[in-house]
Design a protein around this motif. Structure first.
Motif, short mmCIF file in Angstrom:
data_model
loop_
_atom_site.label_atom_id
_atom_site.label_comp_id
_atom_site.label_asym_id
_atom_site.label_seq_id
_atom_site.Cartn_x
_atom_site.Cartn_y
_atom_site.Cartn_z
N ASP A 35 0.81 -1.22 0.00
CA ASP A 35 0.00 0.00 0.00
C ASP A 35 0.83 1.27 0.00
O ASP A 35 0.60 2.18 -0.78
N ARG A 36 1.82 1.32 0.92
CA ARG A 36 2.57 2.56 1.08
C ARG A 36 3.73 2.68 0.09
O ARG A 36 4.43 3.69 0.07
N THR A 37 3.95 1.64 -0.72
CA THR A 37 4.97 1.73 -1.76
C THR A 37 4.39 2.50 -2.95
O THR A 37 3.25 2.26 -3.35
N SER A 38 5.18 3.48 -3.46
CA SER A 38 4.73 4.22 -4.65
C SER A 38 5.79 4.13 -5.74
O SER A 38 6.98 3.97 -5.46
N ARG A 40 6.68 6.55 -7.50
CA ARG A 40 7.51 7.72 -7.30
C ARG A 40 8.63 7.45 -6.30
O ARG A 40 9.80 7.80 -6.53
N LYS A 60 2.87 -0.49 -10.64
CA LYS A 60 3.28 -0.97 -9.33
C LYS A 60 2.92 -2.45 -9.19
O LYS A 60 3.72 -3.25 -8.68
#
Lengths: 207, 207
Positions: A35-38, A40, A60
């Motif tokens: 979830d918190r991986t982007s 960017r 992603k």
């Protein structure tokens, strides 16, 4: 930006960049979770433009699949399992999994993933995300069943247990039973977990 | 043989002897497997009389249980699961296992065993023997079901998968679901594997 001319140097640079993105993604999925991986954040840690991440890996989700090195792409597999009568979806899921496990290269990848998940938090995370996000929850939601996360985690337990028993612990006769027999044994269990009654207290005719 | 006099020296010696027997048994079960391991061979490798092995540990079976450090004695558990209506044996097995897993000390032992089995051949052997000899095969034979080894290995896969999913991979919501709900979900699956139809090709009404 100035593009480097094509040639031997460019090939090595591109390969290095791809590797750097993959390493950054692996670290980010491990440290932050899916979830918190982007894209960017992955790009920033790898020192590249986010567009380059998309150019090389698509999204992603595709990057995640690449990091866990699954031998199949869930988005391609799901429609095939969903297609057809829902009364036989358990059999289709069993056939799909046993097909993956009967092919040496993909079997080794799955065994490696399950084995790693027993001791490495990173691999455990990968298995969790695969169960709860990539494969089983979308499958169960596609079938319209309630309690998709619970059903997904129960199917995940079955699949992980099957891999452990058949290939890692290698208990007989499940270790050497023929694939088509195992498929017919697994099919009703998957069928129940996908679309059947889960809680025996809610079943009018408990066996 | 000349017995040493009782006293402080004797206590230390006895403890050392017990340890030596246990180490010898662990090595023998690992290298030879359960069948080819003998009390005589264990005694010989530990440099003691076979009678002393029996004196300390009772039997090869009890020694094996001691080596795997199961948090329960199968011979004591089996009658409790077998007792009562066979139509509810799946529920009794589910209740027994969840009881073991809900108690911290025994849960940690089971988790350790499953985790080790993923990477250490010795632990994998222990799990195999437990599934195929100590617990599930005697249970299924006690119920009079055919295909006891196959049913046992399928139940073993379920239990190992449950331990992996709930405690090691920790996928939600199976990781945090209440024990009594999980018991009612597992009961029909165990019931089928213990006494029901295994192969869906033999089932007149496949779901």
């Amino acid at each position: 930006m100035v593009r480097k001319p094509a040639g031997a140097g460019r090939r090595a640079g591109e390969s290095g960049t791809r590797e750097a993105i993959l390493a950054s993604a692996r670290r980010s999925f491990y440290e932050l979770g899916y979830d918190r991986t982007s894209v960017r954040g992955i790009a920033q840690a790898a020192g590249v433009d986010p567009a380059l991440v998309i150019h090389f890996y698509g999204s992603k989700q595709q990057l995640f699949v690449r990091v866990v090195e699954l031998p199949f792409v869930p988005a391609e597999v799901l429609p095939r399992i969903l297609e057809g009568q829902s009364s036989h979806v358990g059999a289709r899921l069993a056939r799909f999994f046993l097909g993956v496990l009967e092919t040496e290269e993909s079997r080794l990848r799955i065994i490696g993933l399950v084995r790693s998940a027993a001791s490495e938090p990173e691999a455990a995370l990968m298995v969790r995300e695969l169960i709860s996000r990539e494969l089983f929850v979308p499958l169960i939601e596609g079938l319209g069943s309630a309690d998709a996360p619970l059903r997904a985690s129960l199917i995940g337990a079955q699949v992980v247990g099957l891999v452990m028993a058949r290939y890692i612990v290698a208990v007989e006769p499940i270790a050497s039973i023929e694939s088509d027999v195992l498929e017919r044994i697994l099919a009703p269990a998957f069928q129940r977990l996908l679309v059947g009654t889960l809680d025996s207290a809610n079943d009018a005719t408990p066996s």
